[in-house]
Design a protein around this motif. Sequence first.
Motif, PDB file in Angstrom:
ATOM      1  N   VAL A  33       0.924  -1.176  -0.015  1.00 12.76           N
ATOM      2  CA  VAL A  33       0.062  -0.019   0.006  1.00 12.76           C
ATOM      3  C   VAL A  33       0.664   1.290   0.031  1.00 12.76           C
ATOM      4  CG1 VAL A  33      -1.516   1.308   1.472  1.00 12.76           C
ATOM      5  CG2 VAL A  33      -1.932  -1.147   1.029  1.00 12.76           C
ATOM      6  N   ALA A  34       1.912   1.422   0.813  1.00 11.88           N
ATOM      7  CA  ALA A  34       2.893   2.245   0.815  1.00 11.88           C
ATOM      8  C   ALA A  34       3.503   2.768  -0.382  1.00 11.88           C
ATOM      9  CB  ALA A  34       3.921   2.220   1.762  1.00 11.88           C
ATOM     10  N   ASN A  41       1.805   9.549  -5.989  1.00 15.88           N
ATOM     11  CA  ASN A  41       2.336  10.813  -5.522  1.00 15.88           C
ATOM     12  C   ASN A  41       1.429  11.219  -4.334  1.00 15.88           C
ATOM     13  OD1 ASN A  41       4.522  11.065  -7.213  1.00 15.88           O
ATOM     14  ND2 ASN A  41       3.088  11.641  -8.821  1.00 15.88           N
ATOM     15  N   PHE A  42       0.780  10.254  -3.442  1.00 20.22           N
ATOM     16  CA  PHE A  42       0.254  10.752  -2.191  1.00 20.22           C
ATOM     17  C   PHE A  42       1.397  11.025  -1.034  1.00 20.22           C
ATOM     18  CE2 PHE A  42      -3.101   8.304  -4.190  1.00 20.22           C
ATOM     19  CZ  PHE A  42      -4.288   9.055  -3.979  1.00 20.22           C
ATOM     20  N   THR A  43       2.419  10.459  -1.326  1.00 24.07           N
ATOM     21  CA  THR A  43       3.890  10.601  -0.557  1.00 24.07           C
ATOM     22  C   THR A  43       5.073  10.552  -1.333  1.00 24.07           C
ATOM     23  OG1 THR A  43       4.888   9.737   1.172  1.00 24.07           O
ATOM     24  CG2 THR A  43       3.800   7.974  -0.113  1.00 24.07           C
ATOM     25  N   THR A  44       5.865  11.285  -0.767  1.00 24.79           N
ATOM     26  CA  THR A  44       7.081  11.412  -1.387  1.00 24.79           C
ATOM     27  C   THR A  44       8.211  10.207  -0.905  1.00 24.79           C
ATOM     28  OG1 THR A  44       7.792  12.984   0.244  1.00 24.79           O
ATOM     29  CG2 THR A  44       6.967  13.951  -1.574  1.00 24.79           C
ATOM     30  N   VAL A  45       7.698   9.492  -0.091  1.00 29.90           N
ATOM     31  CA  VAL A  45       8.675   8.481   0.584  1.00 29.90           C
ATOM     32  C   VAL A  45       7.952   7.128   0.317  1.00 29.90           C
ATOM     33  CG1 VAL A  45       9.718  10.011   2.313  1.00 29.90           C
ATOM     34  CG2 VAL A  45       7.743   8.446   2.807  1.00 29.90           C
ATOM     35  N   SER A  46       8.658   6.078  -0.160  1.00 26.81           N
ATOM     36  CA  SER A  46       8.272   4.785  -0.149  1.00 26.81           C
ATOM     37  C   SER A  46       8.932   3.861   0.630  1.00 26.81           C
ATOM     38  CB  SER A  46       8.277   4.631  -1.713  1.00 26.81           C
ATOM     39  OG  SER A  46       9.639   4.293  -2.314  1.00 26.81           O
ATOM     40  N   PRO A  47       8.585   2.508   0.546  1.00 28.60           N
ATOM     41  CA  PRO A  47       9.591   1.481   1.244  1.00 28.60           C
ATOM     42  C   PRO A  47      11.114   1.657   0.732  1.00 28.60           C
ATOM     43  CG  PRO A  47       7.413   0.608   0.683  1.00 28.60           C
ATOM     44  CD  PRO A  47       7.270   1.906  -0.022  1.00 28.60           C
ATOM     45  N   SER A 128       2.141  17.943   3.737  1.00 23.97           N
ATOM     46  CA  SER A 128       1.365  17.692   4.408  1.00 23.97           C
ATOM     47  C   SER A 128       0.765  16.348   3.899  1.00 23.97           C
ATOM     48  CB  SER A 128       0.046  18.519   4.671  1.00 23.97           C
ATOM     49  OG  SER A 128      -0.197  18.785   3.433  1.00 23.97           O
ATOM     50  N   ASP A 129       0.730  16.162   2.610  1.00 23.91           N
ATOM     51  CA  ASP A 129       0.143  14.784   2.063  1.00 23.91           C
ATOM     52  C   ASP A 129       1.009  13.584   2.317  1.00 23.91           C
ATOM     53  OD1 ASP A 129      -1.628  16.133   0.550  1.00 23.91           O
ATOM     54  OD2 ASP A 129      -0.632  16.048  -1.085  1.00 23.91           O
ATOM     55  N   THR A 130       2.351  13.745   2.576  1.00 25.48           N
ATOM     56  CA  THR A 130       3.480  12.793   2.945  1.00 25.48           C
ATOM     57  C   THR A 130       3.134  12.255   4.290  1.00 25.48           C
ATOM     58  OG1 THR A 130       4.899  13.324   1.174  1.00 25.48           O
ATOM     59  CG2 THR A 130       5.773  12.116   3.115  1.00 25.48           C
ATOM     60  N   VAL A 131       2.939  13.370   5.090  1.00 28.22           N
ATOM     61  CA  VAL A 131       2.785  13.128   6.753  1.00 28.22           C
ATOM     62  C   VAL A 131       1.582  12.574   6.850  1.00 28.22           C
ATOM     63  CG1 VAL A 131       2.240  14.370   8.946  1.00 28.22           C
ATOM     64  CG2 VAL A 131       4.026  15.169   7.380  1.00 28.22           C
ATOM     65  N   VAL A 132       0.307  12.894   6.414  1.00 28.21           N
ATOM     66  CA  VAL A 132      -1.192  12.367   6.625  1.00 28.21           C
ATOM     67  C   VAL A 132      -0.979  10.684   6.151  1.00 28.21           C
ATOM     68  CG1 VAL A 132      -3.485  12.297   5.971  1.00 28.21           C
ATOM     69  CG2 VAL A 132      -2.258  14.576   6.698  1.00 28.21           C
ATOM     70  N   THR A 133      -0.437  10.650   4.686  1.00 25.38           N
ATOM     71  CA  THR A 133      -0.501   9.466   4.193  1.00 25.38           C
ATOM     72  C   THR A 133       0.346   8.435   4.991  1.00 25.38           C
ATOM     73  OG1 THR A 133      -1.001  10.437   2.116  1.00 25.38           O
ATOM     74  CG2 THR A 133      -0.115   8.054   2.224  1.00 25.38           C
ATOM     75  N   THR A 134       1.526   8.741   5.273  1.00 27.71           N
ATOM     76  CA  THR A 134       2.326   7.813   6.047  1.00 27.71           C
ATOM     77  C   THR A 134       1.914   7.754   7.251  1.00 27.71           C
ATOM     78  OG1 THR A 134       3.874   9.711   6.571  1.00 27.71           O
ATOM     79  CG2 THR A 134       4.569   8.264   4.673  1.00 27.71           C
TER      80      THR A 134
END
Length: 163
Positions: A33-34, A41-47, A128-134
């Motif tokens: 999911v991550a 592009n919901f988050t700028t970080v991935s596994p 904020s998208d990255t914070v909320v998503t992660t």
Amino acid sequence: MRRKQKQSENIGHIMIPKVISIGFFGGLIWSMVASFTAFFNFTTVSPKSFVLRSWLDAKWTDQWIGQFVSILIISIISILFALLYYLFGKKIQGVWVGIIVGIGIWFLLFGLFEPLFPNIPIFYQLNSDTVVTTLCICILYAVFISYSVSFSYAQQLHDEKTS
């Protein structure tokens, strides 16, 4: 007294394989999911940002194989988390403990362990998208593990008492 000890040993022998599978599939599902959230592009970080890209600079780590290897590594690490939860939290029922643990995991990854991941920005520099998503993924992961382990444990206790 002897019967209770034997019953406890039986529950442990039955529960350990369940806990291992819960941990593996919890890590597999939520790291996938991550990966999808990073892809869209919901988050700028991935596994792969945590597992491989922080320490390796090889070209393959930025491709699909890097994401796949990262997902497998997270799934294996997740087994350890599930076993720890089984040891210390198996009797706690409900989702609130998972929510609290998930928030704690997020703060560990993005706060305390931040120096271990030089590829990841400091949490106050994340959008904020990255914070909320992660944060949501960490909470859902922890709720999955905690609720599954405690539910399986309660179910096994019930089965032992009725047999």
